[in-house]
Motif scaffolding. Structure first.
Motif: not given
Length: 253
Positions: A56-57, A60, A78, A204, A206-207, A237-238
């Motif tokens: 995913k990272s 993106i 970010r 974004f 993330d995580d 993102c997950y």
């Protein structure tokens, strides 16, 4: 001993298309194009779901790279929530990032009069259009974030964060407080400023699945509060299973 030519990089995501060996480039371009082309008068959220280690990272990062290459590219932010531990800190940092991004985008505003232009020429640090707009945005975000922090503290008072279920009377009190004219007016002023932007802001996050349950609930609560900001796009993102489990734990559902 034979030396192996291919180095290991652990869990490091790729940064640029030249490093892409798994074919993420084309999906990343499609996502970037969707973000770029989609009208966003009230903002919107995109969710990128995948298990841990599925890339995913990396995806993106490629989306960010593709967005920066287009004409009239959006401002890319970010946001790193795992470095911040308090609700107040989250609000302040998020609004600071949106504010900084908005300042870099030229607004669609009517031409100023000759007197304003004369002042700007004489004292640019105070009276230029950019300086005035910077102060206006900073003040608007500061006031609104302060009110949201107060709302969060009120919610905790009624047991809405991390412990049990509040009474219906408590819920109504919070809803009425959040819906009052003053808060709505402050948010409307921010929306008016963001609606003038000629380019989008893409944030974004993330995580999300690496955060503690209460932190996940806090981030999603925060995004929900500002999801209707014009020209602002959130990309979350997950891992769906982990997020669902963490929310179940945090909200006692």
């Amino acid at each position: 001993m034979t030396t192996i030519g291919q180095p290991f990089h652990g869990d490091r995501p790729i940064e640029v298309p030249a490093e892409d060996r798994l074919g993420f480039g084309l999906p990343a371009m499609h996502i970037a194009e969707a973000i770029y082309q989609m009208a966003s008068p009230d903002g919107f959220v995109i969710g990128i779901e995948g298990e841990w280690g599925s890339g995913k990272s990396s995806l993106i990062n490629l989306v960010s790279d593709a967005l920066r290459r287009v004409e009239n590219a959006p401002e890319v932010v970010r946001f790193l929530p795992w470095l911040i531990r308090s609700r107040e800190g989250l609000l302040k940092e998020l609004f600071t990032e949106i504010n900084k991004a908005a300042i870099h985008i030229e607004p669609d505003e009517p031409q100023r009069g000759w007197w304003a232009e004369l002042l700007a020429e004489a004292w640019p640090r105070r009276y230029s259009a950019r300086s005035i707009r910077r102060r206006r945005l900073r003040d608007l975000f500061s006031k609104f974030s302060s009110r949201l922090v107060q709302a969060g503290k009120l919610a905790e008072l009624f047991g809405l964060v991390g412990a049990g279920v509040a009474t219906e009377a408590g819920k109504r009190s919070i809803d009425e407080w959040l819906a009052n004219a003053s808060l709505d007016k402050e948010k409307g002023a921010i929306q008016k400023e963001l609606r003038k932007l000629k380019r989008k802001i893409v944030i974004f996050i993330d995580d999300l699945d690496r955060l503690e349950p209460d932190e996940v609930a806090e981030i999603l609560r925060l995004v929900r509060a500002v999801v209707d900001f014009p020209n602002v796009v959130f990309v979350l993102c997950y891992s769906q299973d982990i997020i669902a489990k963490n929310l179940s734990t945090a909200l006692h559902i």
